[in-house]
Design an enzyme around this catalytic site. Sequence first.
Site, PDB file in Angstrom:
ATOM      1  N   SER A 198      26.233  -4.079  93.161  1.00 35.40           N
ATOM      2  CA  SER A 198      26.286  -2.803  93.042  1.00 35.40           C
ATOM      3  C   SER A 198      28.042  -2.335  93.920  1.00 35.40           C
ATOM      4  O   SER A 198      28.764  -2.726  93.064  1.00 35.40           O
ATOM      5  CB  SER A 198      24.854  -2.545  94.080  1.00 35.40           C
ATOM      6  OG  SER A 198      24.852  -1.423  94.027  1.00 35.40           O
ATOM      7  N   ASP A 352      20.490   1.830  83.686  1.00 32.49           N
ATOM      8  CA  ASP A 352      21.666   1.472  85.237  1.00 32.49           C
ATOM      9  C   ASP A 352      22.323   2.979  85.038  1.00 32.49           C
ATOM     10  O   ASP A 352      22.762   2.258  83.884  1.00 32.49           O
ATOM     11  CB  ASP A 352      21.740   0.055  85.688  1.00 32.49           C
ATOM     12  CG  ASP A 352      22.497   0.502  86.806  1.00 32.49           C
ATOM     13  OD1 ASP A 352      22.416   1.968  87.630  1.00 32.49           O
ATOM     14  OD2 ASP A 352      23.199  -0.801  87.170  1.00 32.49           O
ATOM     15  N   HIS A 382      18.865  -0.832  87.961  1.00 33.19           N
ATOM     16  CA  HIS A 382      19.695  -0.731  89.378  1.00 33.19           C
ATOM     17  C   HIS A 382      19.579  -1.774  90.372  1.00 33.19           C
ATOM     18  O   HIS A 382      17.637  -1.154  90.447  1.00 33.19           O
ATOM     19  CB  HIS A 382      20.239   0.548  89.626  1.00 33.19           C
ATOM     20  CG  HIS A 382      21.747   0.134  90.848  1.00 33.19           C
ATOM     21  ND1 HIS A 382      22.784  -0.389  89.984  1.00 33.19           N
ATOM     22  CD2 HIS A 382      21.741  -0.309  91.561  1.00 33.19           C
ATOM     23  CE1 HIS A 382      23.710  -0.314  91.164  1.00 33.19           C
ATOM     24  NE2 HIS A 382      22.967   0.113  91.845  1.00 33.19           N
TER      25      HIS A 382
END
Length: 412
Positions: A198, A352, A382
């Site tokens: 991320s 995501d 995600h």
Amino acid sequence: MASVYTTLAIIGMVLISPVIIPALFLGGLFYDFFNSELPPGIDQPLKLRFFHSLLITTMILGKILEKLGICSDLSLLRVVLDGIPPRRDSKLLIKDIKVDEVPLRIYQPKRPPTGKRRGILYFHGGAGTFGSIRAFERICRYIAKKCNSVVLSVGYRLAPEYPYPGQYFDCLNATLYFMRNLEEYHVDPALIIITGDSCGANFATVICQILLNKRDLPKVRAQVLLYPGLQGLDFDLPSYQQNASVPLLFRKLVIYFCFRYLNKEPSVLEDVLQNCHVPESMKRKYKKWVSADIIPDEFKIRGYVPQKSTSYKPEVHEATKELLAITFSPLLAEDSIICQLPESYIVTCEFDVLRDDGLLYKKRLEDNGVQVTWYHSESGFHGILAFFGYGIFSFLSGKKIMDNTVNYINSL
């Protein structure tokens, strides 16, 4: 010390008002049910709904505690997302140190090395505002054991207490320390891998770009980017549209946490969602690198609708111009930088909002002659790796991502 007070405050609330937490969770569950979307094919949707409801409950409770002056909402979120510490691992040597006030945790296999090992730096996710070494302990242990490698996990200091771009400096200083002390950890200087998930993958990308100018240091062997967020230019790409309401990261939540990270007021959030912060000249300049036109057609099937161009608002740009800086948006780096980058491994998840950032960076790297290994999780979402290693509470897609990642690292 602040986290201790926060924890005590939470325990006190639970003991004094046992009705509050269940009521808030029920409210979170209703919010999730009416506002989130769980598309067909997403991994274990009921389990995901439960965890998303817990996240919503935590965020609501955090706002209440902040209003009462007990603690900030981010303090509570950090405590809850810190996870449960795993048991001691008899196969690893684990050591905590500090470098320039930045906590680092080093994982080394106990068995004596037959030769020099790989050295892996790991930058955790959490939007630059939450997340910790402890929260990603299971991932780092797994990599260290399965790859017979030395893993250095970086506990970069969090915004807004430590303002942007301080997180990049923390990650860079940790990287420089590691690279200058490879002998101490029996690491092969030809096998240094920089990894992150991320926003941690964003940090890894930026650090790899910065290191190109450090001629006195070993070259990075590979960058490993797990569902990276790499640009703040276009928040209306197909993945942003398709997954706008898919847990755990809603489209609006991306901008919200960007603003918390940059310490900005959320008053222009809706304008940024519509890309009103981008001057027309920048849109034209970067259209060749950041555009829905570049995304392969198979990723547009699930409900993408091209949007009309929105009007540029100079005041919005001025308030949020950090979103367009190369530091925040390394996808916008020039070809002269991209072509020098190391071999790359990129993970994207179908469900995501940041999926297309990974796809666009993959294309940029390949167009510049950089070898890319790509793994696409067709049922992933995600933040799925936050649950890795928790047994029945983890997700199968997360295990597959980690196993493919380990296989890639072992192939180097």
